[in-house]
Design an enzyme around this catalytic site. Structure first.
Site, PDB file in Angstrom:
ATOM      1  N   LYS A   1      10.349  76.605  86.356  1.00 26.00           N
ATOM      2  CA  LYS A   1      10.205  74.965  86.280  1.00 26.00           C
ATOM      3  C   LYS A   1       9.828  74.551  87.722  1.00 26.00           C
ATOM      4  O   LYS A   1       9.913  73.349  87.926  1.00 26.00           O
ATOM      5  CB  LYS A   1      11.511  74.688  85.799  1.00 26.00           C
ATOM      6  CG  LYS A   1      11.917  75.051  84.413  1.00 26.00           C
ATOM      7  CD  LYS A   1      13.467  74.228  84.086  1.00 26.00           C
ATOM      8  CE  LYS A   1      13.750  75.072  82.655  1.00 26.00           C
ATOM      9  NZ  LYS A   1      12.922  74.793  81.448  1.00 26.00           N
TER      10      LYS A   1
ATOM     11  N   GLN B   1      16.802  71.777  86.324  1.00 32.28           N
ATOM     12  CA  GLN B   1      16.025  70.677  86.378  1.00 32.28           C
ATOM     13  C   GLN B   1      16.312  69.877  87.759  1.00 32.28           C
ATOM     14  O   GLN B   1      15.590  68.786  88.104  1.00 32.28           O
ATOM     15  CB  GLN B   1      16.249  69.482  85.399  1.00 32.28           C
ATOM     16  CG  GLN B   1      16.276  70.055  83.860  1.00 32.28           C
ATOM     17  CD  GLN B   1      14.638  70.170  83.410  1.00 32.28           C
ATOM     18  OE1 GLN B   1      13.700  69.817  84.142  1.00 32.28           O
ATOM     19  NE2 GLN B   1      14.730  71.189  82.444  1.00 32.28           N
TER      20      GLN B   1
ATOM     21  N   CYS C   1      17.186  71.789  72.869  1.00 32.58           N
ATOM     22  CA  CYS C   1      18.237  72.802  73.261  1.00 32.58           C
ATOM     23  C   CYS C   1      19.538  72.042  73.806  1.00 32.58           C
ATOM     24  O   CYS C   1      20.342  72.530  74.716  1.00 32.58           O
ATOM     25  CB  CYS C   1      17.878  73.924  74.332  1.00 32.58           C
ATOM     26  SG  CYS C   1      16.456  74.981  74.085  1.00 32.58           S
TER      27      CYS C   1
ATOM     28  N   ASP D   1      24.275  73.729  86.562  1.00 31.01           N
ATOM     29  CA  ASP D   1      22.821  74.143  86.181  1.00 31.01           C
ATOM     30  C   ASP D   1      21.823  73.435  86.831  1.00 31.01           C
ATOM     31  O   ASP D   1      21.687  72.112  86.630  1.00 31.01           O
ATOM     32  CB  ASP D   1      22.999  73.842  84.659  1.00 31.01           C
ATOM     33  CG  ASP D   1      21.659  74.124  83.952  1.00 31.01           C
ATOM     34  OD1 ASP D   1      20.467  74.197  84.529  1.00 31.01           O
ATOM     35  OD2 ASP D   1      21.508  73.601  82.702  1.00 31.01           O
TER      36      ASP D   1
END
Lengths: 149, 407
Positions: free
Chosen positions: B225, B202, B362, B199
Site C-alpha cells: 500500500k 492506511q 473488509c 493497524d
C-alpha cells in the site's frame, strides 16, 4: 466520455427484474432454506424452495445486492418453478456455461425459451460481475441437494 | 494545489487506456501502484544477486544479506524505531497483527481480561482478537463511533480500564478515512496498564509516522500500500515486549542451537522470521521507502489532503450522494449514490476507465453500523491529480443519469 458498452450488461429486462422482482418474499409452509453470500462484496440471498416428488413446486427469495445478482435471482425462480430438480440443475449448468462465454451445446433446453435469463448473457463480458449473476443459482443447487440428502 | 504532476511519469502502469479511456486509478487504499524504481530494484535483485541470506560465504549471499538487512534499516528510520531489533518482516499487516495475537495475547491474557477495539476496524484487526479471546477467555469491547465516524477520547477513558490488556485500533480507517488519535489513546492505555496494537496499513503510506512519538507498543503495516511489492509487511514492537514473546513460526533461519529435543532462538528480530525470508520483497520495500522519502511524506500528505478536500467539495454538488466519515480525513471517500448499487456504480465507472472499490471493504461490523450492505470508495495517492477527481465526478454524474433512466 460515454458508456459505450454498458447497455450490453444493463438490458431493460434486467432492470425490470431488479425493480420488480417476481418472487421476492417468504414461502409459507414446509420448505428448504439456503442462505448464501458473496463474502468479497456483501451480496446476500436467502432462497426458499418447495420441492415435492423431485419437482420444484415453488421458490422465493430475499436478500440484498446489485442489479445483476437480484435480477438473476428473480429470473432463476421464474425458470425453475414447476421443473424437475434434474432439469433445474441442468439449466443451472447451462447458465454457468453462458456466464463463462462457452457454447451452450448438448443441452435439451433452448435458452430462448427459459424465461428472461438470456438477457444476462452480456455479463460474460464483465468477468468481475459473473459471481453476482451465479449467486442465486448456486443457492438453488445447494437447496435441491439438501432435499436429496 | 501542491504540484506532484512529475510523479505520474514514475508509474508506468498509469500510462494506459482501460476500456478505451485513460486509466484513472482510485483504488490505492486496496493496493498502490509501483514506481519504476521499485520495479527495477526487484528486477535488479533477481538479475544480479538473487541468493539466500544470512548463510554461506559467497559474494552473492552477502550482497543479498546487505540488501535485506539494509531494507530493515530503512524501515527503522522511516518510522523512527529505536532499533532494528524492533523491525520484524512479515507477510503483511494481517500476519503482523496475528503474530501479536498468537504470541503476546495468548501468553498474557486470562479470563476476565478485556481487549478494546473500535467499530471501524478492518477484519484483520478484529478476527485475530476474536480468536485470541476465545482461546484465553478474554472479552472484546468495542468503542462506539460518533455521528461523524470518529471516536471520542471520553469514550476511550470510560471503556479502557484496569481490566483492559490490549487496545487494538486502526491508525486510519480504510472506509471512513478517520485519523485516530493514537498518541492520546496510547497514553490512556498505558495509564491502565494495557498495550496498544495499531493497524497502520492506511497510516504509514500516507503520513509521517513516528512510533516513538506515538509511544505505541505494536504497529503493523504492509509494503504494497506504500508503493512496494505485495507479500511483505512490517511488525514494529517495543524491544522489551518482543524479547519476552515466543516466536509463532518455527524452523530454519530463526534458530540459534538445535538439539534433539529442544532448541534456542536467534536474537531479535530474527527469532520471528522463520524460513527463508521475503528477500526480494524487503528490497522492494526499501526502494519504496527511498522513493517516498525522495518525494517527501509531508508533501504527499499535503497533496492528498488537498485532493480529498477538492473531491468532497465536487462530490457534494451531486444530488443524492451520501458520504461516510468526517470532513477532516485521510485521502479516501466512501459513498453511495441514490439507490444505485455500488457494484453497478463501479462497473459504470470502470467502463470509463475509472477504478474504484465497491463492497464491504473488509469491515462488515462497520457496514452494519452504517446500515448499508455495501458502499463505493475512491482513494487517492501521490500520483492522483485534480483531473482524476474531475473525471471521476463527471463519471458519477453520468452514472446517475444512466441508472436514473434505466432503473
Amino acid at each position: 466520455m460515454s458508456f459505450n458498452n454498458l447497455d450490453t450488461l444493463y438490458r431493460q429486462v434486467i432492470m425490470d427484474h431488479y425493480k420488480n422482482p417476481r418472487k421476492r418474499g417468504k414461502l409459507e409452509g414446509d420448505h428448504i432454506t439456503v442462505e448464501l453470500n458473496n463474502p468479497t462484496c456483501g451480496d446476500r440471498i436467502d432462497l426458499q424452495l418447495k420441492v415435492e416428488d423431485g419437482v420444484v413446486k415453488d421458490a422465493m427469495f430475499e436478500g440484498e445486492g446489485c442489479s445483476i445478482s437480484m435480477s438473476s435471482a428473480s429470473m432463476m425462480t421464474q425458470v425453475v418453478i414447476d421443473k424437475p430438480v434434474k432439469d433445474a440443475l441442468k439449466i443451472s449448468e447451462m447458465f454457468s456455461d453462458m456466464m463463462l462465454g462457452k457454447e451452450m451445446e448438448g443441452y435439451d433446453f433452448d435458452i430462448e425459451e427459459l424465461g428472461d435469463i438470456q438477457a444476462l448473457q452480456g455479463v460474460s463480458k464483465f468477468p468481475a460481475r459473473i459471481k453476482c449473476a451465479t449467486l442465486a443459482w448456486k443457492a438453488m443447487e445447494q437447496g435441491v441437494e439438501k432435499d436429496e440428502s | 494545489m501542491t504540484n506532484l504532476d512529475h510523479v505520474r511519469n514514475h508509474f508506468p502502469i498509469l500510462d494506459q487506456e482501460v476500456n478505451e479511456h485513460p486509466l484513472v486509478y482510485l483504488d490505492s487504499a486496496a493496493t498502490s501502484q509501483k514506481p519504476k524504481s521499485v520495479i527495477e530494484a526487484l528486477e535488479d535483485y533477481y538479475n544480479r544477486y538473487n541468493s539466500n541470506v544470512h548463510r554461506g560465504v559467497h559474494t552473492l549471499g552477502s550482497h543479498a544479506t546487505d540488501g535485506y538487512e539494509g531494507a530493515r534499516e530503512k524501515v527503522k528510520n522511516f518510522i523512527n524505531a529505536p532499533s532494528i531489533k524492533e523491525v520484524i518482516f512479515t507477510r503483511g499487516t494481517t500476519t503482523a497483527i496475528n503474530t501479536v495475537a498468537y504470541s503476546y495475547a495468548r501468553e498474557n491474557l486470562k479470563e476476565g481480561d478485556e481487549i478494546v477495539l473500535t467499530l471501524m476496524e478492518h477484519h484483520s484487526n478484529i478476527i485475530p482478537w476474536q480468536q485470541a479471546a476465545k482461546a484465553t477467555g478474554a472479552t472484546l469491547k468495542y468503542l462506539p463511533l460518533q455521528e461523524d465516524g470518529t471516536i471520542s477520547l471520553e469514550d476511550v477513558r470510560e471503556l479502557v480500564t484496569e481490566k483492559t490488556k490490549i487496545v487494538a485500533m486502526t491508525h486510519v480507517s480504510n472506509v471512513l478515512g478517520t485519523i485516530n488519535p493514537i498518541k492520546e489513546v496510547t497514553e490512556i492505555a498505558h495509564q491502565n496498564g494495557a498495550v496498544t496494537v495499531v493497524d497502520g496499513a492506511q497510516g504509514v503510506p500516507h503520513m509521517s509516522v513516528d512510533v516513538q512519538d506515538l509511544d505505541v507498543d505494536f504497529y503493523a503495516f504492509s509494503a504494497h500500500k506504500m508503493c512496494g511489492p505485495t507479500g511483505i509487511g512490517v511488525l514494529y514492537g517495543k524491544e522489551s515486549l518482543l524479547e519476552e514473546m515466543e516466536p509463532v513460526e518455527f524452523g530454519g533461519e530463526m534458530i540459534d542451537f538445535v538439539n534433539l529435543h529442544d532448541s534456542t532462538w536467534k536474537d531479535l528480530p530474527w527469532k520471528f522470521e522463520g524460513g527463508t525470508p521475503i528477500i526480494a520483497g524487503a528490497i522492494g520495500l526499501g526502494a519504496a521507502i527511498d522513493y517516498l522519502n525522495e518525494i517527501g511524506m509531508e508533501q504527499i500528505e499535503k497533496h492528498e489532503h488537498e485532493l480529498v478536500q477538492y473531491a468532497l467539495e465536487q462530490m457534494n454538488t451531486i444530488d443524492g450522494i451520501t458520504i461516510y466519515g468526517p470532513k477532516e480525513r485521510a485521502g479516501l471517500v466512501t459513498f453511495n449514490l441514490d439507490d444505485v448499487h455500488p457494484h453497478d456504480l463501479a462497473t459504470a465507472l470502470d467502463s470509463l476507465g475509472v477504478a474504484v472499490r465497491a463492497g464491504h471493504h473488509c469491515a462488515q461490523p462497520l457496514m452494519k453500523h452504517l446500515q448499508v450492505a455495501a458502499t463505493a470508495r475512491a482513494s487517492f495517492y501521490l500520483y492522483n491529480n485534480k483531473e482524476d477527481v474531475d473525471v471521476f465526478v463527471e463519471g458519477l454524474k453520468k452514472a446517475k443519469e444512466y441508472f436514473g433512466d434505466v432503473f
